[in-house]
Design an enzyme around this catalytic site. Structure first.
Site, PDB file in Angstrom:
ATOM      1  N   ARG A  20      63.408  38.373  71.404  1.00 13.57           N
ATOM      2  CA  ARG A  20      62.157  38.124  70.692  1.00 13.57           C
ATOM      3  C   ARG A  20      61.538  36.843  71.220  1.00 13.57           C
ATOM      4  NH1 ARG A  20      63.896  33.838  67.714  1.00 13.57           N
ATOM      5  NH2 ARG A  20      66.028  33.880  66.942  1.00 13.57           N
TER       6      ARG A  20
ATOM      7  N   GLY B 138      71.253  29.921  63.680  1.00 14.68           N
ATOM      8  CA  GLY B 138      72.239  29.083  63.018  1.00 14.68           C
ATOM      9  C   GLY B 138      72.807  29.663  61.741  1.00 14.68           C
TER      10      GLY B 138
ATOM     11  N   HIS C 225      72.403  22.381  74.659  1.00  9.56           N
ATOM     12  CA  HIS C 225      71.914  23.743  74.406  1.00  9.56           C
ATOM     13  C   HIS C 225      70.652  23.911  75.257  1.00  9.56           C
ATOM     14  CE1 HIS C 225      70.907  27.067  71.292  1.00  9.56           C
ATOM     15  NE2 HIS C 225      70.157  27.237  72.368  1.00  9.56           N
TER      16      HIS C 225
END
Length: 657
Positions: free
Chosen positions: A297, A170, A213
């Site tokens: 990651r 973000g 999302h």
């Protein structure tokens, strides 16, 4: 053919809860760990839990956790063969991965080429397009002039989303609803991207107004095997950062899961990925999905995937980095039940999510069990500073179905009691208890859409009962404080009723509330109302026959009551202290510890109400200090780059009136 390289010791290039998480798994695998730490983290839990710890610099992450040279030197000095980057900091830094390879160290992450491919969001879009993964319309080019970006936004059509090309979490992201907002939003996003990632390149994309999302956890080994581990719904966000995540996503069919999972695997294989990765999608009301980005990651929300699959993702990361084959194949993956993760932030959700710093003076949370898990890097007595992200813990729950897991989440949030810093636990409860969330009707606009409802705080108790409990706790704490009978603070007086007096103020209100207590009857009086209060033990109290479980915490004059109905705060009033700390009219103070990023005015300047005066950064977030009224700047006390403390006067204004 890839060979297995034994890993006996791992250095963790991170801090906080993720460092503690890696230490826990490594210990279960019989692997030694090395922690690194900054000045601010000398006494942090990851330092105390690791087998070894190396100091690598000052508190600012740019002088410690982002110093690749010091991290590599620490690994070499301790004999660690591998480095786990966690998430954030250097976890997606291709230069760091290259330096590790040159130093002969194993990077517990993907190849440098994969990081490079996904590190640039614009390059990633091109790769995904070739791999047949759906994309959101947008501009991902190299020409970064402000005018061109503004033109592209006009072509795409507002609203648009500005995104840092090399970012995540973000940071460097802004929604722009109209052309007149574009330049200010672009400048702010560039500054934040530069500070967070060292690169201010931006993407412009169409902003889908009602998306979910949804992301897919993928895993690939060095032998060409790849699989997906179901999906996570991460729609509930504030400032583009996730707040509550769940797995599996509500309403997803096996067919939809398979289609999105296979698209995610294609994305990973297109860049010869190795290790744990997350492919993030926007999912619209028509059940169409669009590639957003791939995080190369481990994700903050990985525990919900672990809870429904029974797989330790960190364990898999270490084994894959050592050259092992993935332990399972796609058909072996079975989903069991439903899981939620709530991110515990040190912030005041009712004050625009303002970060909070201080010492954790009181901490209670649910114990780890098959149904709940507490991932944190803090314990009672630890300090939360302004140098790092405000997330201090993660609360994860599981049960056989979504409704049962959601009930456990609400109960666990009520059982999470933190004082000394302000946290978002009550706010998380209000989200988890919201009708739309219960029904699974979530989008990335959930907090924006229901913001007013979520901020309508239901009192923990009726105000009179809560105040009586706090008054009782205050008096209880002041009784029998001396072995000398003349030192008793119990209100004793000759030939009269033993009576004490205490005053409280409710934060945000000016009224002073006076409560009287009659000792021999344990009776409290306020506004001609009386109530009998007795303590059953340190965690239970009875009010006029109603017994309840409570915790009371006190930091200086701040008193906090925790009950199963929520949290109640009050300030012990002291007239002298209140007079001393009364703020001067016209002053503007720092809302927290932080760094001045920019100062837009000077002494003598005339400003309008709402004008941006100072921009400061704290806990990786940017805040704009605006003029509360029209007037003239009298003094400016700080310059760009200066560190400021919570409450420091930044500048002073005189009103035009």
């Amino acid at each position: 053919m890839t060979t297995v390289t034994p890993i006996d010791k791992i250095l963790i290039a991170n801090r906080g809860e993720i460092a503690c998480r890696i230490i826990r798994t490594a210990r279960e695998m019989g692997i030694k760990t090395v922690a690194v730490y900054s000045d601010a983290d000398r006494h942090a839990q990851h330092v105390l839990q690791a087998d070894e710890a190396i100091h690598i610099g000052q508190s600012a992450s740019s002088e410690s956790y982002l110093r690749a040279d010091r991290i590599i030197a620490a690994a070499q000095a301790t004999g660690a063969q591998a480095i786990h980057p966690g998430y954030g900091f250097l976890s997606e830094n291709e230069t760091f991965a290259e330096q590790l390879a040159e130093a002969g160290l194993i990077f517990i992450g993907p190849p440098v080429s994969a990081i490079a491919a996904m590190g640039s969001k614009s390059a990633a879009k091109k790769i995904m397009q070739e791999a047949g993964v759906p994309l959101v319309p947008g501009y991902h080019g190299d020409d970064q002039s402000d005018d061109l970006l503004a033109q592209e936004a006009e072509k795409i059509g507002y609203p648009v989303l500005l995104k840092a090309a090399y970012g995540g979490g973000g940071k460097g992201m802004r929604i722009v609803n109209a052309a007149h907002e574009f330049n200010e939003a672009l400048a702010s996003a560039r500054r934040e991207a530069k500070a967070s990632f060292g690169n201010d390149k931006m993407l412009v994309e169409k902003f889908i107004t009602q998306p979910r999302h949804v992301e897919i956890q993928v895993f690939c080994d060095q032998h060409g095997n790849a699989l997906y581990l179901a999906e996570r719904d991460c729609s509930v966000q504030r400032r583009h950062q996730k707040v509550i995540e769940e797995a599996p996503a509500p309403g997803f069919t096996p067919e939809l899961r398979k289609a999105m999972g296979e698209a995610a695997v294609r994305a990973a294989q297109a860049i010869d990925y190795v290790g744990a990765g997350t492919v993030e999608f926007l999912f619209d009301e028509n059940e169409d999905f669009y590639f957003m980005e791939m995080n190369t990651r481990l994700q903050v929300e990985h525990p919900v995937t672990e809870m429904i699959t029974g797989i330790d993702l960190v364990d898999w990361q270490i084994r894959v980095a050592a050259g092992d084959v993935l332990p399972l194949e796609q058909d072996d993956i079975e989903l069991d039940g439903h899981a939620f993760e709530a991110r515990i932030y040190a912030e005041n959700a009712d004050e625009n999510f303002m970060p909070s710093t201080g010492t954790v003076s009181f901490l209670r949370h649910p114990e780890n069990s098959p149904y709940s898990r507490w991932d944190s890097g803090i314990i009672e007595g630890d300090e939360v500073t302004a140098f790092y992200d405000p997330m201090i813990a993660k609360l994860i729950v599981w049960d056989e179905d979504r409704d049962s897991a959601l009930r456990r989440l609400r109960n666990a949030l009520r059982d999470t009691r933190i004082a000394g810093v302000t946290t978002n636990t009550d706010y998380l409860y209000r989200i988890a208890d919201h009708e739309a969330f219960r029904a699974g009707r979530v989008t990335t606009r959930f907090i924006e859409q229901f913001g007013d409802t979520l901020l309508q705080k239901t009192p923990a108790l009726p105000q009179n009962e809560a105040l009586f409990v706090l008054a009782c706790a205050w008096i209880r704490s002041h009784q029998n404080i001396s072995s000398n009978p003349w030192g008793f603070a119990d209100g004793f007086r000759m030939n009269a009723e033993a009576r004490q007096h205490v005053e409280f103020r409710i934060p945000g209100h000016d009224d002073i509330i006076s409560i009287d207590f009659t000792q021999h009857r344990n009776t409290f009086y306020w506004r001609q109302e009386e109530i009998e209060v007795t303590w059953a033990d340190d965690h239970a109290i009875t009010l006029n026959g109603k017994r309840m479980r409570v915790d009371v915490a006190c930091v200086d004059a701040q008193w906090t009551l925790f009950t199963d109905y929520g949290r109640f705060d009050a300030i012990k009033h002291d007239a002298v202290e209140a007079l001393i700390h009364e703020e001067e009219a016209g002053s503007l103070t720092a809302p927290m510890n932080g760094t001045i990023v920019a100062v837009h005015v000077g002494a003598g300047d005339t400003v309008t109400e709402g004008q941006a005066l100072v921009i400061m950064e704290a806990m990786k977030m940017e805040y704009t200090i605006r003029a509360p009224f029209a007037g003239t700047v009298e003094h400016v006390y700080f310059a760009a780059g200066d560190l400021v403390s919570d409450g420091a006067e930044l500048l002073s204004l005189s009103s035009d009136e």
